[in-house]
Scaffold this active site. Structure first.
Site, PDB file in Angstrom:
ATOM      1  CB  SER A 127      -0.988  -0.098   1.180  1.00 10.82           C
ATOM      2  OG  SER A 127      -1.521   1.297   1.401  1.00 10.82           O
ATOM      3  CE1 TYR A 140      -4.597  -2.476   4.505  1.00  5.65           C
ATOM      4  CE2 TYR A 140      -3.664  -0.435   4.033  1.00  5.65           C
ATOM      5  CZ  TYR A 140      -4.080  -1.722   3.765  1.00  5.65           C
ATOM      6  OH  TYR A 140      -3.906  -1.915   2.223  1.00  5.65           O
TER       7      TYR A 140
END
Length: 249
Positions: A127, A140
């Protein structure tokens, strides 16, 4: 004809990546935790297979079904937008089980055939949160940053055998089920303690109001480039916002 195995193909980046490789003439093993019809077109070069990255027996079974695999794309993941103080440790472990340990488990299962054959590529989808300092993403980001570190070392271990490892770093995409789950009101509210609420609301407003976003096709095309790259490059930002972050870094 080469074969790619992609995890998390039920929607979003995984589905688009499966379609892209199929359109280029590859055999595609499209894995889902819960396979269902209608997600992908019918083709003798495309098989939907059950695989839950947190269940080792399904990883083994999927690889047995797939046979020879040339490329593994670890795309399966679960989102989390939260304030760390309000995130139960059980939720933290759930995120790491899929986003980090699931990537490791699937990779470890495919490596023997890559090493013995002297070829193969592992692409781990992380990400763009790893490229900058982003609020509401502590857990995350930690799960994805761990995969970045894992892949960097893995690439060195595999190089003597002609096997490559890469990461693809997607930017923010608001059109996926993944994004919808991450930003849904109920899921977000329960992890935002009241004192943080005004600040978190502003953060989310700034996020959704940014000027650049990533499309699913950006990620699919970047995975394709990463698979075919032979320059030794490790990281590939995907989408204009991710590219901007990478350039700033």
């Amino acid at each position: 004809m080469k074969t790619v195995l992609i995890t998390g193909v039920s929607s979003g980046y995984g589905r688009e990546t499966a379609l892209h490789f199929h359109s280029q003439g590859w055999n595609v093993i499209a894995t889902m935790r819960t396979p269902r019809a209608g997600v992908l077109p019918e083709s003798d070069r495309l098989r939907v297979v059950e695989l839950d990255v947190t269940e080792p027996e399904t990883i083994t079974a999927a690889l047995e079904t797939a046979g020879t695999v040339d490329v593994l794309v670890n795309n399966a993941g679960i989102p989390l937008i939260s304030v760390f103080e309000g995130t139960p440790m059980a939720r933290v472990r759930e995120v790491f089980e899929t986003n980090t340990f699931g990537v490791m488990a699937t990779t470890q299962a495919v490596l023997p055939q890559f090493r013995e054959r002297g070829s193969g590529v592992v692409v781990n989808v992380t990400s763009s949160v790893v490229l900058g300092h982003m609020p509401l993403s502590a857990v995350y980001k930690a799960s994805k940053a761990a995969v970045e570190g894992f892949t960097a070392s893995l690439a060195l271990e595999l190089a003597p055998f002609g096997v490559r490892a890469k990461t693809v770093e997607p930017g923010a995409c608001l059109t996926t089920n993944f994004a919808a789950r991450a930003t849904s009101g109920g899921a977000l509210d329960e992890l935002i303690p009241a004192p943080y609420a005004p600040w978190a609301e502003k953060v989310m407003g700034d996020f959704t109001g940014q000027d650049l976003f990533t499309k699913e096709s950006d990620v699919a095309e970047t995975v394709w480039r990463a698979v075919h790259d032979t320059t030794g490059r490790l990281r590939f930002p995907a989408g204009p916002d991710a590219v901007r972050l990478a350039e700033a870094k």
